[in-house]
Write a protein that holds these residues in place. Structure first.
Motif, PDB file in Angstrom:
ATOM      1  N   THR A 173       0.740  -1.113   0.027  1.00  0.00           N
ATOM      2  CA  THR A 173       0.019   0.078  -0.147  1.00  0.00           C
ATOM      3  C   THR A 173       0.799   1.277   0.097  1.00  0.00           C
ATOM      4  OG1 THR A 173      -1.533  -1.223   1.155  1.00  0.00           O
ATOM      5  CG2 THR A 173      -1.814   1.236   1.073  1.00  0.00           C
ATOM      6  N   GLU A 174       1.914   1.098   0.757  1.00  0.00           N
ATOM      7  CA  GLU A 174       2.793   2.373   0.692  1.00  0.00           C
ATOM      8  C   GLU A 174       3.378   2.618  -0.689  1.00  0.00           C
ATOM      9  OE1 GLU A 174       5.633   1.963   3.952  1.00  0.00           O
ATOM     10  OE2 GLU A 174       4.184   2.256   5.436  1.00  0.00           O
ATOM     11  N   ALA A 175       3.632   1.658  -1.606  1.00  0.00           N
ATOM     12  CA  ALA A 175       3.942   1.941  -2.857  1.00  0.00           C
ATOM     13  C   ALA A 175       2.929   2.099  -3.803  1.00  0.00           C
ATOM     14  CB  ALA A 175       4.628   0.502  -3.322  1.00  0.00           C
ATOM     15  N   TYR A 176       1.632   1.730  -3.588  1.00  0.00           N
ATOM     16  CA  TYR A 176       0.520   1.917  -4.377  1.00  0.00           C
ATOM     17  C   TYR A 176       0.226   3.499  -4.464  1.00  0.00           C
ATOM     18  CZ  TYR A 176      -4.189   0.723  -6.036  1.00  0.00           C
ATOM     19  OH  TYR A 176      -5.386   0.708  -6.800  1.00  0.00           O
ATOM     20  N   VAL A 177       0.075   4.275  -3.763  1.00  0.00           N
ATOM     21  CA  VAL A 177      -0.225   5.507  -3.839  1.00  0.00           C
ATOM     22  C   VAL A 177       0.861   6.279  -4.703  1.00  0.00           C
ATOM     23  CG1 VAL A 177      -0.912   7.560  -2.590  1.00  0.00           C
ATOM     24  CG2 VAL A 177      -2.098   5.551  -2.027  1.00  0.00           C
ATOM     25  N   PRO A 178       2.049   6.112  -4.175  1.00  0.00           N
ATOM     26  CA  PRO A 178       3.073   6.934  -4.962  1.00  0.00           C
ATOM     27  C   PRO A 178       3.224   6.148  -6.438  1.00  0.00           C
ATOM     28  CG  PRO A 178       4.121   6.089  -2.921  1.00  0.00           C
ATOM     29  CD  PRO A 178       2.509   5.565  -3.019  1.00  0.00           C
ATOM     30  N   ARG A 179       2.973   5.012  -6.813  1.00  0.00           N
ATOM     31  CA  ARG A 179       2.737   4.609  -8.022  1.00  0.00           C
ATOM     32  C   ARG A 179       1.868   5.237  -8.855  1.00  0.00           C
ATOM     33  NH1 ARG A 179       3.123  -1.516  -7.467  1.00  0.00           N
ATOM     34  NH2 ARG A 179       5.060  -0.989  -6.922  1.00  0.00           N
ATOM     35  N   LEU A 180       0.579   5.406  -8.245  1.00  0.00           N
ATOM     36  CA  LEU A 180      -0.549   5.994  -9.046  1.00  0.00           C
ATOM     37  C   LEU A 180      -0.099   7.503  -9.345  1.00  0.00           C
ATOM     38  CD1 LEU A 180      -3.498   5.949 -10.027  1.00  0.00           C
ATOM     39  CD2 LEU A 180      -3.985   7.101  -7.839  1.00  0.00           C
ATOM     40  N   LEU A 181       0.437   8.060  -8.237  1.00  0.00           N
ATOM     41  CA  LEU A 181       0.802   9.597  -8.524  1.00  0.00           C
ATOM     42  C   LEU A 181       1.882   9.573  -9.639  1.00  0.00           C
ATOM     43  CD1 LEU A 181       0.443  10.706  -4.796  1.00  0.00           C
ATOM     44  CD2 LEU A 181      -0.993  11.067  -6.765  1.00  0.00           C
ATOM     45  N   ALA A 182       2.814   8.829  -9.545  1.00  0.00           N
ATOM     46  CA  ALA A 182       3.974   8.638 -10.707  1.00  0.00           C
ATOM     47  C   ALA A 182       3.166   8.519 -12.029  1.00  0.00           C
ATOM     48  CB  ALA A 182       4.723   7.631 -10.215  1.00  0.00           C
ATOM     49  N   VAL A 183       2.384   7.560 -12.187  1.00  0.00           N
ATOM     50  CA  VAL A 183       1.776   7.373 -13.474  1.00  0.00           C
ATOM     51  C   VAL A 183       0.951   8.695 -13.853  1.00  0.00           C
ATOM     52  CG1 VAL A 183      -0.176   6.190 -14.858  1.00  0.00           C
ATOM     53  CG2 VAL A 183       1.307   4.877 -13.114  1.00  0.00           C
TER      54      VAL A 183
END
Length: 190
Positions: A173-183
């Motif tokens: 989950t800690e990686a999920y939100v930054p991944r979305l914001l990166a996309v």
């Protein structure tokens, strides 16, 4: 045309834009493999106009149209080890709760129209549950609202900030939100 869709998408971005090493790392990951994002963009073509239109009608942040990039890479038949299925990667329990029918012949999680409605209903619910904090809502889409709520309460008890960036959440989950914001950032500045 397809360019119009990406413009509508960019115009509707509303999530915060934090400076975060976690986001920068994910941006490097995505920009390091431009072919990958090109393939995902190509796969999204049959679905994106519909999803963007539904998000626009409901006044939700356009970043939500990028959730399937992170969840399924826009593969309608994506299936995870956690028994999640479809573009939006619904697990059976949540699918059922949001009215997606499943039987031997039909799985609503793989039905773009039904699953998109369910996903947007779920996001609207989570956003309200977390008092309008979209990053907590998106974290909860990944981890479940109970997990995120417990992390918020833990921080409240300690007198610590309760925004996403300060919570102790599962690594995924800690990686999920930054991944979305990166996309989102890659889509904004291709």
């Amino acid at each position: 045309g397809p360019d119009g869709i990406w413009r509508t998408l960019r115009d509707g971005f509303r999530l915060p834009e934090p400076e975060s090493p976690a986001i920068a790392e994910q941006i490097d990951h995505y920009t390091g493999d431009p072919q990958y994002l090109a393939r995902v963009a190509e796969r999204s073509r049959p679905y994106l106009p519909y999803i963007v239109e539904r998000i626009r009608q409901r006044g939700l942040p356009m970043e939500l149209a990028l959730i399937p990039v992170v969840e399924s890479a826009y593969k309608p038949f994506a299936y995870s080890h956690g028994h999640a299925a479809g573009l939006w990667q619904f697990v059976p329990g949540t699918a059922k709760h949001f009215g997606l029918r499943r039987d031997w012949w039909y799985d609503g999680r793989r039905d773009t129209v039904a699953a998109t409605k369910a996903a947007l209903d779920y996001f609207a619910y989570l956003n309200e549950f977390f008092d309008g904090d979209w990053l907590l809502a998106i974290a909860a889409y990944n981890a479940g609202e109970g997990t995120v709520q417990r992390a918020v309460r833990r921080n409240e008890r300690r007198g610590e900030p309760t925004d996403f960036w300060h919570l102790d959440l599962p690594a995924q989950t800690e990686a999920y939100v930054p991944r979305l914001l990166a996309v989102r950032d890659v889509v904004r500045h291709p």
